[in-house]
Every structure is written in C-alpha cells, then in structure tokens.
Design an enzyme around this catalytic site. Structure first.
Site, PDB file in Angstrom:
ATOM      1  N   PRO A 248       0.822  -1.219   0.000  1.00 51.19           N
ATOM      2  CA  PRO A 248       0.000   0.000   0.000  1.00 51.19           C
ATOM      3  C   PRO A 248       0.851   1.262   0.000  1.00 51.19           C
ATOM      4  O   PRO A 248       0.347   2.354  -0.273  1.00 51.19           O
ATOM      5  CB  PRO A 248      -0.828  -0.107   1.287  1.00 51.19           C
ATOM      6  CG  PRO A 248      -0.296  -1.241   2.059  1.00 51.19           C
ATOM      7  CD  PRO A 248       0.624  -2.042   1.195  1.00 51.19           C
TER       8      PRO A 248
ATOM      9  N   GLU B 283       2.030  -7.623   8.798  1.00 50.12           N
ATOM     10  CA  GLU B 283       2.146  -6.155   8.819  1.00 50.12           C
ATOM     11  C   GLU B 283       3.018  -5.632   7.674  1.00 50.12           C
ATOM     12  O   GLU B 283       3.289  -4.432   7.600  1.00 50.12           O
ATOM     13  CB  GLU B 283       2.721  -5.683  10.160  1.00 50.12           C
ATOM     14  CG  GLU B 283       1.775  -5.875  11.334  1.00 50.12           C
ATOM     15  CD  GLU B 283       0.435  -5.166  11.145  1.00 50.12           C
ATOM     16  OE1 GLU B 283       0.430  -4.007  10.713  1.00 50.12           O
ATOM     17  OE2 GLU B 283      -0.600  -5.792  11.423  1.00 50.12           O
TER      18      GLU B 283
ATOM     19  N   ARG C 108      -3.721  -8.885 -20.753  1.00 55.62           N
ATOM     20  CA  ARG C 108      -4.580  -8.467 -21.875  1.00 55.62           C
ATOM     21  C   ARG C 108      -3.844  -7.588 -22.876  1.00 55.62           C
ATOM     22  O   ARG C 108      -4.354  -7.319 -23.955  1.00 55.62           O
ATOM     23  CB  ARG C 108      -5.866  -7.813 -21.373  1.00 55.62           C
ATOM     24  CG  ARG C 108      -5.663  -6.678 -20.415  1.00 55.62           C
ATOM     25  CD  ARG C 108      -6.963  -6.179 -19.821  1.00 55.62           C
ATOM     26  NE  ARG C 108      -7.759  -5.459 -20.791  1.00 55.62           N
ATOM     27  CZ  ARG C 108      -8.882  -5.900 -21.342  1.00 55.62           C
ATOM     28  NH1 ARG C 108      -9.363  -7.065 -21.017  1.00 55.62           N
ATOM     29  NH2 ARG C 108      -9.536  -5.165 -22.202  1.00 55.62           N
TER      30      ARG C 108
ATOM     31  N   ASP D  29     -10.121   0.644 -24.592  1.00 56.77           N
ATOM     32  CA  ASP D  29     -10.464   0.587 -23.172  1.00 56.77           C
ATOM     33  C   ASP D  29     -10.202   1.920 -22.494  1.00 56.77           C
ATOM     34  O   ASP D  29      -9.402   2.730 -22.974  1.00 56.77           O
ATOM     35  CB  ASP D  29      -9.592  -0.467 -22.461  1.00 56.77           C
ATOM     36  CG  ASP D  29     -10.134  -1.872 -22.621  1.00 56.77           C
ATOM     37  OD1 ASP D  29     -11.315  -2.013 -22.960  1.00 56.77           O
ATOM     38  OD2 ASP D  29      -9.360  -2.813 -22.394  1.00 56.77           O
TER      39      ASP D  29
HETATM   40  N1  SAM Z   1       1.194  -2.496   7.616  1.00 57.72           N
HETATM   41  C1  SAM Z   1       1.081  -2.239   6.202  1.00 57.72           C
HETATM   42  C2  SAM Z   1       0.809  -0.762   5.985  1.00 57.72           C
HETATM   43  O1  SAM Z   1       0.188  -0.154   6.822  1.00 57.72           O
HETATM   44  O2  SAM Z   1       1.224  -0.238   4.926  1.00 57.72           O
HETATM   45  C3  SAM Z   1      -0.041  -3.048   5.597  1.00 57.72           C
HETATM   46  C4  SAM Z   1       0.284  -4.485   5.445  1.00 57.72           C
HETATM   47  S1  SAM Z   1      -0.989  -5.398   4.616  1.00 57.72           S
HETATM   48  C5  SAM Z   1      -2.024  -5.874   5.972  1.00 57.72           C
HETATM   49  C6  SAM Z   1      -0.181  -6.896   4.181  1.00 57.72           C
HETATM   50  C7  SAM Z   1       0.293  -6.971   2.751  1.00 57.72           C
HETATM   51  O3  SAM Z   1      -0.818  -6.863   1.869  1.00 57.72           O
HETATM   52  C8  SAM Z   1       1.253  -5.907   2.296  1.00 57.72           C
HETATM   53  O4  SAM Z   1       2.579  -6.193   2.677  1.00 57.72           O
HETATM   54  C9  SAM Z   1       1.074  -5.926   0.786  1.00 57.72           C
HETATM   55  O5  SAM Z   1       1.863  -6.935   0.191  1.00 57.72           O
HETATM   56  C10 SAM Z   1      -0.402  -6.285   0.644  1.00 57.72           C
HETATM   57  N2  SAM Z   1      -1.258  -5.128   0.362  1.00 57.72           N
HETATM   58  C11 SAM Z   1      -2.237  -4.652   1.157  1.00 57.72           C
HETATM   59  N3  SAM Z   1      -2.857  -3.612   0.617  1.00 57.72           N
HETATM   60  C12 SAM Z   1      -2.273  -3.404  -0.598  1.00 57.72           C
HETATM   61  C13 SAM Z   1      -2.481  -2.463  -1.640  1.00 57.72           C
HETATM   62  N4  SAM Z   1      -3.386  -1.502  -1.553  1.00 57.72           N
HETATM   63  N5  SAM Z   1      -1.711  -2.561  -2.745  1.00 57.72           N
HETATM   64  C14 SAM Z   1      -0.768  -3.521  -2.843  1.00 57.72           C
HETATM   65  N6  SAM Z   1      -0.517  -4.425  -1.871  1.00 57.72           N
HETATM   66  C15 SAM Z   1      -1.258  -4.386  -0.763  1.00 57.72           C
END
Ligand code: SAM
Length: 237
Positions: free
Chosen positions: A92, A119, A157, A172
């Site tokens: 994220p 996390e 795609r 698209d």
């Molecule tokens: N503690 C992290 C933070 O606050 O940024 C969030 C960790 S999340 C619970 C666990 C994993 O889900 C991340 O390491 C990532 O690989 C994936 N993930 C969660 N949300 C994502 C998003 N919006 N885009 C890409 N990967 C995501």
C-alpha cells in the site's frame, strides 16, 4: 513472451485464477508464463518460519528478510545493473498502479511479484532486493496476492495475441487518457430504453465521433483530473 514469478505464502490462491479466461488463454498461447513459488520453500528452519515480531514492539508480525531475499535472488539475481528481471513488491506504500505502468510492465521480459502478508516486510528486503513498490489503491488488503493477480490480469490483456480482438484493449478506459463511454448490445429497446440512434445508423464515421464525444463527456463528469492531465501532456508535447 513475458515470464512472471510470484513469491507468496499462499500459492494455492492462484490455481483457478491462472487457468481461467484471458490469463489462461495467455498462458496457453505461450505469450505469458506464470510460476508461483512458496516462500516457505526458502526457509531453513524446521518450522519454515516466514515472520517474526517487530523490533520496537507493536501489533502483528513482520515478514523476515532471509527467506524473501533468498527467494528474490534465486529468481531474479542480485539487485543492480546486471539484473534483467524487474522485482515488484505489492505494497500500500507503493506507487499507484495505472495503465501507463501496466503498459511498461507488459513490455518487460521478466517480472517477479512479491506478495506481503501480516504487517508487511522487513525494510531491508526493499532496500536490498526490490526494484519498485506497487499499490493497487488507497486501501489495505490482508496480502499481496490479490494485488499480484490485478497486475497479472492487467498485463496479460496487453500481450500480443492474447485478446481475440486486439483493438478492444486500445479502446479501453485509460488507453487514450480518457474513460470509455457507454456501450450497448441487443435488444435495441430494453424496458422502454432505446439504444442511441447513431449506433444503429451504420455510419462508421458518425459512430466514431459519437464514441469520442461520449468518452470525453464521461471523463469530464467522472474524472476531470484525467482531462487536465491529458491537456498538460498535450501542451508539453
Ligand atoms: N502495515 C502495512 C501498511 O500499513 O502499509 C499493511 C500491510 S498489509 C495488511 C499486508 C500486505 O498486503 C502488504 O505487505 C502488501 O503486500 C499487501 N497489500 C495490502 N494492501 C495493498 C495495496 N493496496 N496494494 C498492494 N498491496 C497491498
């Protein structure tokens, strides 16, 4: 041919996804090769441990650096100029995925997608082994597997020979910097609502003009930021 390796603690999530629809067709046609790798296969302890408590305290667990770096280096080699693969961590905190990035990814030969859980991952994994962090939007999922599937499906795609009609990707949303306008199929009248006359006219130039106007209008109403960006890029050009 694009090769994609996925590092995950849940490879089983990818089974049906990789066999179905456009991604399945891409793999069958040889345009795309996707392999999943169980991160636990890169651990060295009896319990196949992939996570540990965070330094400094706090909730949850953090993914350990050793198996992740081991896995990434086994698939992509060490980070640096010699590396031909692009290693992407789904996170994220990454750059938000958009169509321009998808086009770039589709032009690569080899992508390694790293799925976080818990996390997230120890920062040294990112520093030592990851080329780019990619987010699929401003919300938090429990793992990187669904984001990795979003990347794979968006890229598949665009690969040559994967879509039955290659023109469909070109029209698209986002391909021309605009959203696509409304679309209709039979019947010509449904519950009293008629398809716009121009689409039944057989006049291809008029249809193309109508579609272009609708795309602009839809974008102006829903995503004026895209129009402003297209305008700025046009000015720069
Ligand atoms: N503690 C992290 C933070 O606050 O940024 C969030 C960790 S999340 C619970 C666990 C994993 O889900 C991340 O390491 C990532 O690989 C994936 N993930 C969660 N949300 C994502 C998003 N919006 N885009 C890409 N990967 C995501």
């Amino acid at each position: 041919m694009l090769r994609i390796d996925v590092v995950t603690i849940f490879p089983e999530l990818f089974g049906a996804f990789l066999r179905t629809s456009i991604v399945g067709i891409g793999r069958e046609s040889g345009a795309l090769e996707v392999s999943t790798h169980d991160l636990r296969g890169f651990t060295t302890d009896r319990h196949r441990t992939v996570d540990d408590a965070p330094y400094g305290g706090g909730p949850g667990m953090v993914m350990k650096p050793e198996p992740l770096v081991e896995a990434i280096e086994a698939l992509a080699g060490p980070k640096g100029a010699q590396r031909t693969a692009r290693v992407l961590l789904l996170s994220p905190q990454g750059e938000t995925l958009d169509q321009a990035r998808v086009v770039q990814m589709a032009g690569q030969q080899h992508l390694v997608l790293v799925c976080g859980r818990y996390e997230g991952v120890d920062q040294r994994v990112i520093d030592l082994a990851v080329d780019e962090e990619i987010s699929i939007g401003d919300y938090v999922l429990s793992g990187g597997e669904v984001p990795a599937m979003a990347v794979i499906e968006a890229v598949a795609r665009l690969l040559p020979g994967v879509l039955g009609n290659p023109e469909s990707a070109g029209s698209d949303s986002f391909e021309q910097g605009l959203l696509e306008g409304p679309q209709y199929t039979r019947p010509a009248v449904f519950r009293g609502r008629a398809v716009p006359e121009v689409l039944l006219s057989g006049n291809h130039a008029a249809v193309a003009r109508w579609r272009a106007e609708q795309a602009r209008e839809t974008t102006r109403r829903r995503r004026p930021d895209l129009l402003r960006r297209a305008g700025r890029e046009g000015d720069e050009r």
